[in-house]
Design a protein around this motif. Structure first.
Motif, PDB file in Angstrom:
ATOM      1  N   PRO A  44      29.433  40.719  39.842  1.00  0.00           N
ATOM      2  CA  PRO A  44      30.421  40.751  38.764  1.00  0.00           C
ATOM      3  C   PRO A  44      31.831  40.915  39.330  1.00  0.00           C
ATOM      4  O   PRO A  44      32.033  40.972  40.546  1.00  0.00           O
ATOM      5  N   TYR A  45      32.800  41.010  38.431  1.00  0.00           N
ATOM      6  CA  TYR A  45      34.194  41.131  38.863  1.00  0.00           C
ATOM      7  C   TYR A  45      34.454  42.489  39.500  1.00  0.00           C
ATOM      8  O   TYR A  45      35.248  42.604  40.434  1.00  0.00           O
ATOM      9  N   GLN A  48      30.983  45.398  42.756  1.00  0.00           N
ATOM     10  CA  GLN A  48      30.102  44.488  43.500  1.00  0.00           C
ATOM     11  C   GLN A  48      29.149  45.251  44.428  1.00  0.00           C
ATOM     12  O   GLN A  48      27.973  44.906  44.547  1.00  0.00           O
ATOM     13  N   LYS A 165      45.066  41.886  40.869  1.00  0.00           N
ATOM     14  CA  LYS A 165      43.919  41.098  40.411  1.00  0.00           C
ATOM     15  C   LYS A 165      43.518  40.050  41.440  1.00  0.00           C
ATOM     16  O   LYS A 165      42.332  39.811  41.674  1.00  0.00           O
ATOM     17  N   ARG A 168      41.641  41.784  44.257  1.00  0.00           N
ATOM     18  CA  ARG A 168      40.263  42.143  43.903  1.00  0.00           C
ATOM     19  C   ARG A 168      39.372  40.917  43.852  1.00  0.00           C
ATOM     20  O   ARG A 168      38.195  40.963  44.211  1.00  0.00           O
ATOM     21  N   SER A 169      39.923  39.795  43.395  1.00  0.00           N
ATOM     22  CA  SER A 169      39.125  38.574  43.337  1.00  0.00           C
ATOM     23  C   SER A 169      38.739  38.100  44.730  1.00  0.00           C
ATOM     24  O   SER A 169      37.587  37.732  44.977  1.00  0.00           O
ATOM     25  N   SER A 172      36.089  40.409  46.203  1.00  0.00           N
ATOM     26  CA  SER A 172      34.743  40.213  45.673  1.00  0.00           C
ATOM     27  C   SER A 172      34.028  39.064  46.375  1.00  0.00           C
ATOM     28  O   SER A 172      32.816  39.093  46.576  1.00  0.00           O
ATOM     29  N   LYS A 173      34.792  38.010  46.731  1.00  0.00           N
ATOM     30  CA  LYS A 173      34.194  36.892  47.451  1.00  0.00           C
ATOM     31  C   LYS A 173      33.913  37.257  48.903  1.00  0.00           C
ATOM     32  O   LYS A 173      32.966  36.747  49.507  1.00  0.00           O
TER      33      LYS A 173
END
Length: 415
Positions: A44-45, A48, A165, A168-169, A172-173
């Motif tokens: 999820p966003y 993780q 943001k 964080r994106s 997450s990857k």
């Protein structure tokens, strides 16, 4: 790619049927399975790391329950849980530091605040990393700098929120990729552990020595062969390791490599130990207190070695380091093999006749697979990370495992 649950079910079935033998094979296949679990997990966003931890823990519970005696499976599950925690910690610390630097990049005069926030990010990472370790003197010395504090909120408004943001994106990857890379390194370490252990053979085995071992261990075999390749001339006594007599197999392998080998019965160990310079054996698992779970008969060898002041050396890969103690309820110290290894049923069928013995046979056959050797009987551990005394095992475990993951299986609660 095949479905993860199908892979898990197949591996659980193999563990239950004892189709996988040996700690190295169990550890490697467990790591490969959990790598597939991580790679196919949708994150999820936010949170993780929590999602990955729950997924790995759920699969780990099934694997450990399938064969609790194979402690290497649980070791790898806990190692990967620790890897996820550390990778998440590293990415969080780098993200915090990046935010603190980017928030003040437009203000050239505010160097002190920028350095202060960068130090705060490093301090938070150091504090979080210390919580992954078991309590020790070293963790007390690795304290947070006095000038460190929590990072201050940025005053850049919506611009910093947008950057937050995007950070964080990207994190997450990156988390899943970093975890998979770390698992690949773990698999590589498992595959090459024998070579790394064998490199230390020359410094331990000297000219014209007599080495004693029991049964058959691939780690011991490659350790002895590595010393022989370096032109060390020594002799090996091999206790045959009844009832499976794997010592006979090891003797053939060493003779094929040109080593002088003598096979003795297990009962002759005490009589021959006075002629031995060193005992070198393998292990099934190394417990947190420095004790060793090893093939049956090795405790007898360890007692004989202590009586004659002969060094007792255990060679094992780091994947055999278990963070549990022998008294933990999750640990099953022994596995019982088929009585047919000891007795022929046809010759002793009259002793096992249920009809003439009141419902229970008069003859019971016990065929345990393992011995437990206390740490006080062990002189030295040789692992792929070097030689260590039994009192140092706790420190290695603190580096490889998180205290929160020592017990993977969930505790059942009753109302």
């Amino acid at each position: 790619m095949p479905d993860v649950q199908t892979l898990v079910n197949d591996f659980v079935l193999k563990l239950k049927r004892r189709k996988i033998e040996g700690s190295q094979a169990s550890a490697k296949q467990t790591a490969e399975l959990l790598r597939s679990v991580v790679s196919q997990q949708r994150l999820p966003y936010i949170n993780q790391a929590t999602v990955l931890l729950d997924a790995v823990r759920a699969v780990g519970e099934q694997l450990i329950a399938a064969n609790p005696v194979e402690l290497a499976v649980g070791n790898i599950v806990r190692r990967i849980l620790h890897i996820i925690r550390e990778e998440d910690l590293t990415s969080t610390a780098s993200a915090m530091e990046g935010l603190s630097l980017s928030a003040n990049s437009d203000d050239d005069d505010n160097y002190e605040r920028e350095d202060h926030q960068a130090l705060s990010a490093a301090a938070v990472a150091a504090a979080a990393r210390s919580t992954l370790r078991a309590p020790s003197l070293q963790t007390l010395l690795e304290g947070i700098p006095e000038s460190a504090s929590a990072p201050h909120p940025s005053s850049s408004g919506g611009d910093s929120e947008g950057k937050s943001k995007s950070e964080r994106s990207s994190r997450s990857k990156k988390l899943k990729h970093d975890v998979i890379e770390a698992i690949n390194e773990l698999i590589q370490d498992i595959e090459t552990c024998h070579e790394q252990i064998s490199e230390q053979a020359v410094g331990l085995i000297h000219q014209n020595e007599v080495i004693l071992t029991l049964g058959r261990s691939r780690t011991v075999k490659e350790f002895l062969c590595a010393a022989n390749e370096k032109k060390r001339s020594f002799r090996v006594f091999i206790a045959e390791g009844a009832p499976r007599y794997l010592g006979h197999v090891l003797a053939k392998e060493l003779v094929a490599k040109g080593l002088q080998t003598t096979v003795i019965t297990d009962s002759a160990v005490f009589a021959m130990i006075s002629r031995v310079n060193m005992v070198i054996v393998g292990a099934h698992a190394i417990m947190a207190n420095g004790g060793v779970i090893a093939p049956v008969g090795i405790n007898m060898v360890a007692l004989a070695a202590q009586r004659h002041a002969v060094p007792f050396v255990v060679v094992a890969g780091s994947h055999k380091l278990c963070p549990l103690y022998p008294h933990n309820p999750e640990v099953l110290l022994n596995d019982f093999k088929s009585p047919s290894d000891l007795l022929d049923f046809g010759e002793f069928s009259d002793c096992m006749d249920f009809s003439t013995s009141g419902g229970s046979p008069r003859l019971h056959v016990v065929n345990p697979a393992f011995d437990f050797i206390p740490s006080k009987l062990v002189s030295l551990f040789i692992t792929d990370t070097g030689g260590h005394s039994p009192s140092y095992i706790y420190r290695l475990i603190a580096d490889y495992y998180s205290a929160d993951d020592f017990v993977v299986r969930r505790r059942s609660t009753t109302s």
